[in-house]
Design a protein around this motif. Structure first.
Motif, short mmCIF file in Angstrom:
data_model
loop_
_atom_site.label_atom_id
_atom_site.label_comp_id
_atom_site.label_asym_id
_atom_site.label_seq_id
_atom_site.Cartn_x
_atom_site.Cartn_y
_atom_site.Cartn_z
N ILE A 153 0.84 -1.19 0.00
CA ILE A 153 0.00 0.00 0.00
C ILE A 153 0.88 1.24 0.00
O ILE A 153 1.95 1.27 0.60
N PRO A 154 0.45 2.30 -0.66
CA PRO A 154 1.30 3.47 -0.87
C PRO A 154 1.36 4.39 0.34
O PRO A 154 0.49 4.37 1.21
N PHE A 155 2.41 5.20 0.34
CA PHE A 155 2.55 6.21 1.40
C PHE A 155 1.38 7.18 1.33
O PHE A 155 0.91 7.53 0.24
N GLY A 156 0.93 7.60 2.50
CA GLY A 156 -0.20 8.52 2.58
C GLY A 156 0.24 9.95 2.83
O GLY A 156 0.41 10.74 1.92
N ARG A 157 0.48 10.26 4.10
CA ARG A 157 0.84 11.64 4.44
C ARG A 157 1.54 11.70 5.80
O ARG A 157 1.50 10.75 6.57
N LYS A 158 2.15 12.82 6.03
CA LYS A 158 2.73 13.12 7.34
C LYS A 158 1.74 13.95 8.14
O LYS A 158 0.95 14.70 7.56
N HIS A 159 1.82 13.85 9.47
CA HIS A 159 0.98 14.64 10.37
C HIS A 159 1.91 15.45 11.28
O HIS A 159 2.25 15.01 12.37
N PRO A 160 2.33 16.64 10.82
CA PRO A 160 3.30 17.42 11.59
C PRO A 160 2.82 17.76 13.01
O PRO A 160 3.63 17.85 13.93
N HIS A 161 1.51 17.92 13.17
CA HIS A 161 0.97 18.28 14.48
C HIS A 161 1.03 17.12 15.46
O HIS A 161 0.89 17.32 16.67
N MET A 162 1.26 15.89 14.97
CA MET A 162 1.32 14.72 15.84
C MET A 162 2.64 13.95 15.72
O MET A 162 2.86 12.99 16.46
N GLY A 163 3.48 14.34 14.79
CA GLY A 163 4.75 13.64 14.63
C GLY A 163 4.57 12.21 14.16
O GLY A 163 5.33 11.32 14.56
N THR A 164 3.57 11.99 13.30
CA THR A 164 3.30 10.65 12.79
C THR A 164 3.20 10.68 11.27
O THR A 164 3.16 11.74 10.65
N HIS A 165 3.15 9.51 10.68
CA HIS A 165 2.94 9.38 9.24
C HIS A 165 2.24 8.06 8.96
O HIS A 165 2.17 7.19 9.83
N ASN A 166 1.69 7.92 7.73
CA ASN A 166 0.92 6.71 7.46
C ASN A 166 1.02 6.27 6.00
O ASN A 166 1.54 6.98 5.15
N HIS A 167 0.52 5.06 5.77
CA HIS A 167 0.25 4.55 4.43
C HIS A 167 -1.26 4.31 4.38
O HIS A 167 -1.89 4.01 5.40
N LEU A 168 -1.85 4.41 3.17
CA LEU A 168 -3.30 4.37 3.04
C LEU A 168 -3.75 3.41 1.95
O LEU A 168 -3.08 3.26 0.92
N LEU A 169 -4.91 2.77 2.19
CA LEU A 169 -5.50 1.86 1.23
C LEU A 169 -7.00 2.05 1.23
O LEU A 169 -7.65 1.92 2.28
N GLN A 170 -7.58 2.34 0.08
CA GLN A 170 -9.03 2.47 -0.02
C GLN A 170 -9.69 1.10 0.08
O GLN A 170 -9.22 0.13 -0.53
N LEU A 171 -10.78 1.03 0.84
CA LEU A 171 -11.52 -0.23 1.02
C LEU A 171 -12.94 -0.06 0.50
O LEU A 171 -13.91 -0.07 1.25
N GLY A 172 -13.08 0.14 -0.78
CA GLY A 172 -14.39 0.41 -1.36
C GLY A 172 -14.75 1.87 -1.20
O GLY A 172 -13.91 2.72 -0.89
N GLU A 173 -16.02 2.19 -1.37
CA GLU A 173 -16.45 3.58 -1.35
C GLU A 173 -16.64 4.12 0.07
O GLU A 173 -16.58 5.33 0.28
N ALA A 174 -16.86 3.24 1.04
CA ALA A 174 -17.30 3.71 2.34
C ALA A 174 -16.18 3.90 3.36
O ALA A 174 -16.36 4.61 4.34
N ALA A 175 -15.04 3.27 3.17
CA ALA A 175 -14.01 3.32 4.22
C ALA A 175 -12.63 3.12 3.61
O ALA A 175 -12.48 2.77 2.43
N TYR A 176 -11.61 3.36 4.43
CA TYR A 176 -10.25 3.09 4.01
C TYR A 176 -9.45 2.57 5.20
O TYR A 176 -9.95 2.51 6.34
N LEU A 177 -8.23 2.17 4.93
CA LEU A 177 -7.33 1.61 5.94
C LEU A 177 -6.08 2.44 6.01
O LEU A 177 -5.56 2.88 4.98
N GLU A 178 -5.61 2.67 7.23
CA GLU A 178 -4.31 3.32 7.39
C GLU A 178 -3.40 2.45 8.23
O GLU A 178 -3.84 1.75 9.13
N VAL A 179 -2.12 2.51 7.91
CA VAL A 179 -1.06 2.00 8.78
C VAL A 179 -0.35 3.23 9.32
O VAL A 179 0.19 4.02 8.54
N ILE A 180 -0.36 3.41 10.64
CA ILE A 180 0.17 4.64 11.22
C ILE A 180 1.28 4.31 12.22
O ILE A 180 1.23 3.29 12.91
N ALA A 181 2.29 5.18 12.26
CA ALA A 181 3.43 4.99 13.16
C ALA A 181 4.05 6.35 13.46
O ALA A 181 3.77 7.35 12.79
N ILE A 182 4.91 6.38 14.46
CA ILE A 182 5.66 7.60 14.77
C ILE A 182 6.63 7.90 13.63
O ILE A 182 7.29 7.00 13.10
#
Length: 212
Positions: A29-58
């Protein structure tokens, strides 16, 4: 009515997180985004039209943040223990267009209201004061994007769809009553289990796969 927005795999590192997704789903799954306000980042995967999945870490390269991070990530020992115990899908987020109302209806359940800014947009998110998962992860975090839909890059579309979302818990009656009171559309189905554990059944291009 609040509704399931996304599922969160909470990882000690993104390297371990995306390796777990590859093992479970057979998908990078591809890289998603950084969250500067939380010092985290994630990868994202769409799961159909209604939801998605993130893998999040520091994000180890991010500057220090003034307060605790979300999803309990500052408790590195607890994140590692859960990960090594096979409990990796540990959080979920519900979206609402009535953030203040929902927070007031359930004081202390979701945490504290926070407002974050990302580029030209902003959103509300609920975070317990110590940064932990709301009720140890039994209930979702709340997000209010102020009328905007989640924006995921086209490469997050990998032909996957969420088929089922389940919570195993030793006290099914209590959790079922809690979910009924919260009224979240798409909340996990509750089944009896000796330990608290989430499972997602996901249809992938290679067939049905299970994510834990």
């Amino acid at each position: 009515m609040p509704r399931l927005d996304h599922l969160s795999v909470i990882a000690p590192s993104l390297v371990e997180g995306i390796a777990h997704l590859q093992e479970c789903l057979g998908i990078d799954i591809p890289f998603g985004r950084k969250h500067p306000h939380m010092g985290t980042h994630n990868h994202l995967l769409q799961l159909g039209e209604a939801a998605y999945l993130e893998v999040i870490a520091i994000d180890e390269e991010a500057p220090a943040v003034p307060g605790p991070r979300w999803f309990g990530l500052d408790d590195r020992a607890a994140v590692r223990k859960a990960w090594d115990d096979g409990k990796r899908l540990r959080g979920w987020v519900a979206s609402t267009d009535h953030f203040a109302q929902r927070m007031a209806q359930h004081p202390g359940v979701f945490g504290e209201p926070r407002e974050f800014h990302a580029g030209t947009s902003s959103y509300f998110f609920s975070v317990p004061v110590d940064g932990s998962l709301p009720m140890q992860g039994v209930v979702p975090s709340l997000i209010d994007r102020k009328g905007k839909r989640p924006t995921l890059a086209p490469e997050t579309q990998r032909g996957c769809e969420l088929v089922a979302f389940t919570l195993e818990h030793p006290d099914t009656a209590r959790i079922a009553r809690l979910y009924e009171a919260l009224g979240v559309s798409g909340a996990p189905a509750v089944t009896h289990g000796e330990a608290f554990r989430y499972t997602a059944t996901i249809r992938t291009p290679s067939g049905i796969r299970i994510l834990t």
